[in-house]
Design a protein around this motif. Structure first.
Motif, short mmCIF file in Angstrom:
data_model
loop_
_atom_site.label_atom_id
_atom_site.label_comp_id
_atom_site.label_asym_id
_atom_site.label_seq_id
_atom_site.Cartn_x
_atom_site.Cartn_y
_atom_site.Cartn_z
N ILE A 562 0.89 -0.97 0.09
CA ILE A 562 0.05 0.10 0.03
C ILE A 562 0.83 1.21 0.09
CG2 ILE A 562 -1.93 1.24 1.33
CD1 ILE A 562 -2.69 -1.27 2.35
N TYR A 564 1.92 5.22 0.43
CA TYR A 564 1.24 6.31 1.43
C TYR A 564 1.69 7.66 0.77
CZ TYR A 564 -0.05 2.48 4.50
OH TYR A 564 -0.57 1.39 4.86
N ARG A 565 2.80 7.67 0.17
CA ARG A 565 3.23 9.07 -0.19
C ARG A 565 4.15 9.11 -1.46
NH1 ARG A 565 5.74 6.32 3.72
NH2 ARG A 565 4.50 7.40 5.36
N VAL A 580 12.16 7.61 3.58
CA VAL A 580 10.91 6.93 4.13
C VAL A 580 10.48 6.08 2.92
CG1 VAL A 580 8.69 6.88 5.38
CG2 VAL A 580 10.23 8.80 5.59
N MET A 581 10.10 5.05 3.03
CA MET A 581 9.66 4.28 1.64
C MET A 581 8.28 4.53 1.35
SD MET A 581 11.82 0.78 1.68
CE MET A 581 11.49 0.49 0.24
N ASN A 583 5.96 2.56 0.87
CA ASN A 583 4.84 2.02 1.52
C ASN A 583 5.31 1.74 2.82
OD1 ASN A 583 7.47 0.24 1.44
ND2 ASN A 583 6.37 -1.61 1.30
N GLU A 584 5.94 2.44 3.57
CA GLU A 584 6.21 2.52 5.15
C GLU A 584 4.89 2.99 5.45
OE1 GLU A 584 10.37 2.57 7.09
OE2 GLU A 584 10.06 3.86 5.32
N PRO A 585 4.26 2.49 6.72
CA PRO A 585 2.93 3.09 6.99
C PRO A 585 3.58 4.06 7.98
CG PRO A 585 2.99 0.90 7.79
CD PRO A 585 4.46 1.11 6.99
N PHE A 586 3.45 5.12 7.89
CA PHE A 586 3.07 6.51 8.15
C PHE A 586 3.46 6.94 9.74
CE2 PHE A 586 0.12 3.38 9.07
CZ PHE A 586 -0.66 3.66 9.92
N TYR A 587 3.39 8.31 9.63
CA TYR A 587 3.78 9.06 10.95
C TYR A 587 2.72 8.85 11.89
CZ TYR A 587 5.48 11.02 6.57
OH TYR A 587 5.81 11.12 5.15
N ALA A 588 3.29 9.45 13.04
CA ALA A 588 2.20 8.77 14.37
C ALA A 588 0.82 9.60 14.10
CB ALA A 588 2.79 9.33 15.57
N SER A 590 -0.80 10.51 11.58
CA SER A 590 -1.93 9.94 10.63
C SER A 590 -2.56 8.66 10.80
CB SER A 590 -1.12 9.83 9.07
OG SER A 590 0.18 9.62 9.32
N LEU A 596 -6.59 4.69 7.15
CA LEU A 596 -5.16 4.30 6.79
C LEU A 596 -4.65 3.50 8.18
CD1 LEU A 596 -3.20 7.59 6.05
CD2 LEU A 596 -3.68 5.88 4.85
N GLN A 603 -1.88 -4.67 6.76
CA GLN A 603 -0.53 -5.17 6.37
C GLN A 603 0.23 -5.90 7.18
OE1 GLN A 603 1.80 -3.56 3.60
NE2 GLN A 603 0.04 -4.10 2.37
N GLU A 604 -0.17 -5.80 8.47
CA GLU A 604 0.74 -6.24 9.53
C GLU A 604 0.67 -8.17 9.73
OE1 GLU A 604 1.91 -3.13 12.37
OE2 GLU A 604 2.24 -3.59 10.15
N ILE B 7 7.06 5.07 12.27
CA ILE B 7 8.14 6.29 12.37
C ILE B 7 7.50 7.22 13.39
CG2 ILE B 7 9.01 8.43 11.38
CD1 ILE B 7 8.60 6.30 8.75
N PRO B 8 8.39 7.59 14.38
CA PRO B 8 7.56 8.30 15.69
C PRO B 8 7.08 9.56 15.30
CG PRO B 8 10.09 8.31 15.60
CD PRO B 8 9.70 7.54 14.37
N ASN B 20 1.17 14.01 0.68
CA ASN B 20 -0.38 13.81 0.43
C ASN B 20 -0.59 12.39 1.00
OD1 ASN B 20 1.14 12.58 -1.42
ND2 ASN B 20 0.16 13.55 -3.18
#
Ligand code: HEM
Ligand SMILES: [Cu+2]
Lengths: 604, 220
Positions: A562, A564-565, A580-581, A583-588, A590, A596, A603-604, B7-8, B20
């Motif tokens: 998936i 994200y960015r 940040v890749m 498909n790496e899920p996201f920052y805290a 979001s 999301l 994904q987990e 990521i924190p 986005n």
């Protein structure tokens, strides 16, 4: 509603099993990409060997080249090639390089392998069609090569196959019989393969993107392959009818391209009323877009590689995409700049000169965006980024000489001289191949699971970079001095002062060839013995690096990533990494966005 | 995949990049399993792209014909056989029948009571009239050859045969497609996208033929 489901149910993906299905008639885009790559590699070495023969003959015209008469008894009696056979080799060199190397390596080979990976797809939209495209390309290559073995050898009309020379048959000289027919058939077949391939690329990009992969989130290399496939779709759609008409002129005695009253060797030709200019218009309507089919994928690959080395995105992602789109459109309205001296109406020359100059604007935007992004950065100087820099250097040098050629009045002098040869080798040949090298050094770990040797890579780069300039820069001087192209030998009195330049070029070409052997050795050695590659050795952000090296048959191991960015999130401070890749899920924060969070759990 | 890595905090945005990440996901999780109606259908996209190429090829032939006509004064008029009008009608009928087959079939599917039999009947009619068109074209060539309108005696003739034969080859391909959906429809395992894609192709063959025919009447 059981019928509804019956209607929409899809066949489960067919997975090849046996050796033949897995490695030869494979439907896996990765295997097909490697097959294209191998074909291009064979082709480029054949093409290079031909160029050696030509260069040696040009400066030492009386030297016998041992074994040459095995290639052709009539073309090289006593191992010395005839002027006609020089032209045969020239034609084959150009045709192999333009079609089977420059069209296949940056686009079909690397694109096939990495486009589906970069958009998170399992495969191409039509895997079987994809396999078919490759094998049709292979057939085209075999047909072309078979012209070496017919009685009077390959055609002598150059890769542009200008009519009427190409249309009147064996009366026009050795190679113009069977050889030229095979050429026309081969290129026709090639067109079919390219059209099917382009169709597949377009459908894949539009329909197979994974969740979250919007168009603007696609990496620049994928954008370039997509735009290129749109260009191919229309360019080859014109070349195919053109080849058909040529075949008809040759085999059915129609008169599309042969004018009335043409007498060859005291024999009046059976054709009448055709237009030789018609061939040039049709051919160059394909031919100019073709040069962008070669260069745009390389530009995309180079952007992708460069960003990774820069550790920050380019000044503008959109500028690159829109420039490539603009080039794609403009490439269709400049073809007449190849015909300034063809006898076309001079007003047309003027009309074609304008868009030719305008197309340098998006080209300049690309260049300035790259250079501006490099300015003040700390570029990681891997072999891949060295080749990316090399590409930019070639693109600029070749683009500058294009400016001169774009003025009809200057082109009257420079047309059909070595100046043009220098121009298109640098901007099309060398630049596109540097793009392929950049891609190869960058993606080899992903394709094979092993690292290439960087030390050998650097030697390869510097040898190629210096070598390419040594070979192709002097061509410009030769052209300005009036040295015409497509001649098998140069008359002493007027050429004598230039012969030392020619000798220098030939020696540079031979050295350059040896440098390419280093690449081949590196490739083969690393394939067996290279150190094992991690999944993401270059700390890259795009999806091809989010799976193992090499990727499993279904690319992402039964699930799909998936996104994200945006593709190039470098230069950030992310838990000790600077990237940040996608498909790496996201920052805290979001995580508070419900869909999301769900996606992440899935994904987990 | 290093997906467990969270990521924190939100990293600073690099130059030129918009975050986005809040954009909604646009695709179903598993590629190739687009079950909802709005999901993309590669078969349809593929056909559209193919039609674009085919159109371009005929554009190339057309412009070649126009240039060739202007190149010398050997462009002659061909008296077109009347059969061409009948063939045109047959091809149009075939398209209408196919459209009826498509609607009947999809309607049947929607209401859970397959009117597949009727749909197959329409399809059979469409298929047969497609074949009749091809046969009709062959008769046209044969009639012209009998009138010694041969391939090479004038550029008009050459382009006439090039355009009609190249079109016929594509029609033959379309007949192959019709046979394929005919078999599938009878077994009732025809996918909507396959049906639609084949119909687009076949309708395009009619449109293309009308274009060629107008060109023939006007220029030849
Ligand atoms: C940057 C802007 C460019 C301009 C203004 C330009 C202009 C021209 C012109 C006017 C010619 C015709 C010269 C002649 O035959 O007398 C030409 C030839 C050629 N150009 Fe370019 N060009 C540009 C970029 C490119 C690029 C990017 C490529 C390839 C990727 C390319 C590849 C070629 C080739 C292959 C030929 C010669 C083909 C032949 O005659 O055999 N050019 N260029
Ligand atoms: Cu050009």
């Amino acid at each position: 509603m059981q019928h509804e489901s019956a209607l929409e149910a899809r066949e489960p993906p067919v997975r090849a099993i046996g050796f033949v299905r897995r490695y030869i008639f494979s439907v896996d885009h990765k295997v097909i990409g490697l097959q294209y790559y191998a074909l291009a590699l064979v082709a480029v070495f054949v093409g290079m060997a031909l160029s050696w023969l030509m260069r040696i003959h040009l400066v030492w015209p009386n030297w016998p080249i041992p074994g040459l008469h095995f290639l052709s008894k009539t073309g090289a009696p006593g191992n010395v090639m005839t002027p006609e056979y020089y032209l045969s080799l020239l034609t084959m060199h150009g045709t192999i390089m333009v079609f089977f190397v420059l069209t296949n390596a940056p686009f079909a080979a690397l694109g096939n392998y990495f486009l589906p990976l970069q958009i998170g797809a399992e495969d191409m939209a039509f895997p079987r069609l994809n396999m078919l495209s490759f094998w049709i390309t292979f057939l085209a290559f075999c047909v072309l090569m078979s012209s070496f073995f017919v009685s009077d050898g390959p055609p002598i009309s150059g890769w542009t196959a200008y009519a009427p020379l190409s249309a009147v048959g064996s009366a026009a000289g050795p190679g113009q019989g069977m050889g030229q027919t095979l050429w026309a058939i081969s290129i026709g077949i090639f067109c079919v393969a390219s059209l099917l391939g382009a169709l597949n690329f377009i459908a894949t990009t539009l329909d197979m993107r994974t969740r979250g992969m919007t168009l603007m989130r696609m990496p620049l290399s994928t954008w370039a392959w997509f735009i290129t496939s749109c260009i191919s779709l229309f360019a080859f759609a014109v070349l195919l009818p053109t080849c058909i008409l040529l075949c008809l002129d040759r085999m059915a005695d129609t008169s599309f391209f042969v004018p009335s009253g043409l007498v060859i060797s005291d024999r009046l030709q059976p054709h009448s009323g055709g237009s030789a200019l018609l061939w040039q218009h049709l051919f160059w309507f394909f031919g100019h877009p073709e040069v962008y089919i070669a260069i745009l994928p390389a530009a995309g690959i180079v952007s992708h590689v460069l960003i990774n080395g820069l550790r920050r995105p380019l000044l503008s992602h959109k500028a690159i995409i829109f420039s490539m789109v603009a080039i794609g459109f403009l490439s269709y309205v400049v073809w007449g700049h190849h015909m300034f001296v063809s006898g076309m109406n001079p007003t047309s020359s003027l009309v074609f000169s304008f868009p030719t100059i305008i197309i340098t604007i998006p080209a300049a935007v690309l260049t300035l965006t790259w250079l501006g992004s490099i300015y003040g950065s700390r570029l990681r100087l891997t072999t891949a980024s060295l080749f990316a820099l090399g590409f930019i250097s070639m693109f600029v040098s070749g683009g500058l000489s294009g400016f001169f050629l774009a003025q009809p009045s200057i082109d009257i002098y420079l047309h059909a001289t070595y100046f043009v040869v220098g121009h298109f080798h640098i901007v099309m040949g060398v630049a596109a191949i540097f793009g392929v090298f950049a891609g190869t050094y960058f993606w080899f770990p992903k394709m094979t699971g092993r690292m290439l040797n960087e030390g050998l890579g650097r030697i390869h780069f510097w040898g190629s970079f210096v070598g390419a300039y040594c070979i192709f820069m002097p061509f410009h001087y030769l052209g300005m001095a009036g040295n015409v192209r497509r001649y098998a030998a140069f008359v002493d009195d007027y050429m004598a002062p230039l012969m030392s330049v020619h000798r220098f070029i030939t020696i540079a070409a031979l050295v350059m060839g040896i440098v390419q052997m280093i690449f081949l050795v590196n490739l083969l050695y690393s394939l067996w013995r290279g150190p094992k590659a991690p999944d993401n050795p270059w700390e890259c952000t795009s999806l091809e690096w989010a799976t193992s090296s090499p990727p499993p048959a279904d690319n992402f191991g039964g699930r799909s990533p998936i996104v994200y960015r945006d593709p190039y999130q470098y230069g950030v401070d992310a838990a000790g990494k600077d990237f940040v890749m996608q498909n790496e899920p996201f920052y805290a924060e979001s995580a508070s966005i419900p869909h999301l969070a769900e996606a992440a759990e899935a994904q987990e | 995949m290093s997906l467990s890595h969270v990521i924190p905090s939100k990293p600073p945005l690099p130059r030129g990049q918009r975050d986005n990440s809040a954009l909604p996901p646009t695709r179903d999780d598993k590629p190739g399993k687009h079950l909802d109606a709005s999901a993309p259908e590669p078969a349809l996209t593929g056909i559209w792209v193919a039609l674009a190429t085919i159109a371009m090829m005929f554009a190339a032939f057309t412009s070649a014909a126009v240039v060739r006509q202007g190149a010398s004064n050997d462009w002659e008029h061909i008296a077109l056989p009347a059969l061409l009008y009948i063939n045109t009608g047959i091809l149009i009928l075939s398209g209408i029948a196919l459209e009826l087959a498509r609607r009947t079939y999809l309607n049947g599917v929607k209401h859970g009571m397959p009117s597949a039999k009727i749909a197959v009947r329409w399809l059979t009619f469409s298929l047969l009239s497609g074949v009749a068109f091809l046969v009709g074209q062959i008769v046209v060539w044969w009639q012209l050859l009998a009138r010694s309108v041969d391939f090479i005696s004038s550029p008009t003739n050459s382009f006439f045969y090039v355009l009609t034969v190249f079109h016929a080859v594509h029609v033959a391909g379309g007949i192959g497609g019709l046979v394929r959906i005919w078999v599938k429809m009878r077994r009732f395992d025809l996918k909507r996208s396959t049906l639609n894609a084949t119909c687009w192709y076949w309708h395009f063959m009619s449109v293309l033929w009308i274009y060629i025919f107008v060109l023939l009447i006007w220029k030849f």
